[in-house]
Design a protein around this motif. Sequence first.
Motif, PDB file in Angstrom:
ATOM      1  N   SER A  89      -2.810  -1.307   6.062  1.00 14.13           N
ATOM      2  CA  SER A  89      -3.678  -0.476   5.432  1.00 14.13           C
ATOM      3  C   SER A  89      -3.809   0.976   6.371  1.00 14.13           C
ATOM      4  N   VAL A 131      -1.817  -6.967   3.733  1.00 14.24           N
ATOM      5  CA  VAL A 131      -1.099  -5.791   3.542  1.00 14.24           C
ATOM      6  C   VAL A 131      -1.558  -4.819   4.392  1.00 14.24           C
ATOM      7  N   LYS A 142       1.379   2.909   3.048  1.00 15.52           N
ATOM      8  CA  LYS A 142       0.364   1.947   3.012  1.00 15.52           C
ATOM      9  C   LYS A 142       0.710   0.790   2.102  1.00 15.52           C
ATOM     10  N   GLY A 143       0.253  -0.104   2.183  1.00 17.46           N
ATOM     11  CA  GLY A 143       0.457  -1.336   1.142  1.00 17.46           C
ATOM     12  C   GLY A 143       1.591  -2.278   1.324  1.00 17.46           C
ATOM     13  N   SER A 144       2.335  -2.229   2.373  1.00 14.80           N
ATOM     14  CA  SER A 144       3.383  -3.108   2.510  1.00 14.80           C
ATOM     15  C   SER A 144       2.866  -4.413   2.923  1.00 14.80           C
ATOM     16  N   THR A 179      -5.620  -3.473   8.040  1.00 15.82           N
ATOM     17  CA  THR A 179      -5.307  -4.500   7.164  1.00 15.82           C
ATOM     18  C   THR A 179      -5.959  -4.683   5.956  1.00 15.82           C
ATOM     19  N   ARG A 235      -4.832  -8.074  -0.594  1.00 17.94           N
ATOM     20  CA  ARG A 235      -4.587  -7.524  -1.920  1.00 17.94           C
ATOM     21  C   ARG A 235      -3.750  -8.922  -2.726  1.00 17.94           C
TER      22      ARG A 235
END
Length: 420
Positions: free
Chosen positions: A376, A374, A343-345, A366, A369
């Motif tokens: 999720s 990003v 996660k977090g890309s 999504t 951030r």
Amino acid sequence: MHVLLIGSGGREHALAWKLRQSPRLSRLTVAPGNAGIKAIADLAALDVADHAAVIDFCRREAVDFVVVGPEAPLVAGLVDDLAAAGIPAFGPSMEAARLEGSKAFTKALCDEANVPTAAYGRFTDAASARAYVEAQGAPIVVKADGLAAGKGVVVAATLDEALDAVDACFAGAFGAAGAEVVIEEMLVGEEASFFALSDGETVLALAAAQDHKRAFDGDEGPNTGGMGAYSPAPVMTADMQARVMAEIVAPSIACLKRRGTPFRGVLFAGLMIGEAGPKLIEYNVRFGDPETEVILPLMESDLLDLMIASADGTLAGHKAVFSADAALTVVMATRGYPGAYGKGSVIRGLEAAGTVEGVTVFHAGTAERDGEIVASGGRVLTVTAVAPDVRTARERAYAAIDRIDWPEGFCRRDIAWRAL
């Protein structure tokens, strides 16, 4: 009207997008929503499993109508609790939602209503289930009875696969959902998804779509929640749609009414169209995902009007009008899905993708951030295109995807291969 929409996926983004078009809507709140929905609605950080909190929010914020997107709150009786509090809502009662919450319940209803479906057995212990599998042979389908987030169904090509699936269910792989198991013959034909609205008595056909469950091109890889869809589905001709309504949907709705548990909401029939005609694979009691993302962009009617009519029993006389165009959606997922994924890309290029003619990018998993979008979740985006025909819609959808800069994402490149 102030409408509260429950959910956070691509389906809910599409529902929010369509509800925004209603002249009856004055305010739209989505709980909990996602980064894409935030652009078109207010978000509320509600725990939707806490029904008292949802009711308190509705009273505090003067919510006039609630739309429940996902299945879990419906099966848990959110609509019943809202009704008891005097708050109108779209979706079935807890008892009617058992159509999705229990596969054994649906099979029993099919028997009672004479709805064509796969031959089956129901089991509450592993020994009996294993004996049935060994007697029937493979291929065969093993299903955890309850909600398992789309992961409780195994289409077993071999006897060993089927026996392993039975053992996994009774060993607790799906928690309480696997305490009872339904084992079915494997149906052969072409799958289709068909949607209809009901107010408990009147049934109104909506539209059909075709989903793509496998993760990779050529229908290879593990089953997923859906990697793309298109509408209309060629296999669902006008004659076939009429048969599905007459032989499957209408008898099911009539049976629930006779039982004193009328179905109000959207009924999603997963179908297998074979040589003998349509057979029911399963029912869902909410809009499908990603089918919603191709059906709603083609709908010309006011969705909020239809939902209110479904909830208050006034669906008779309403029509659901759809464009003659075609729509196609491609799901972009995080690499590793439906298994373990990160996660977090960061995802870039979404604005550029949305400038392609006929394209709308719906967000599923999504978050925002530091001003960037990003990933999720597993399924992250659904890129939908509308065009005069499926081929052009596919070209537009993939042209939009090619503008999205997300190295950690992947998608299938063959959506609608059956139609083309």
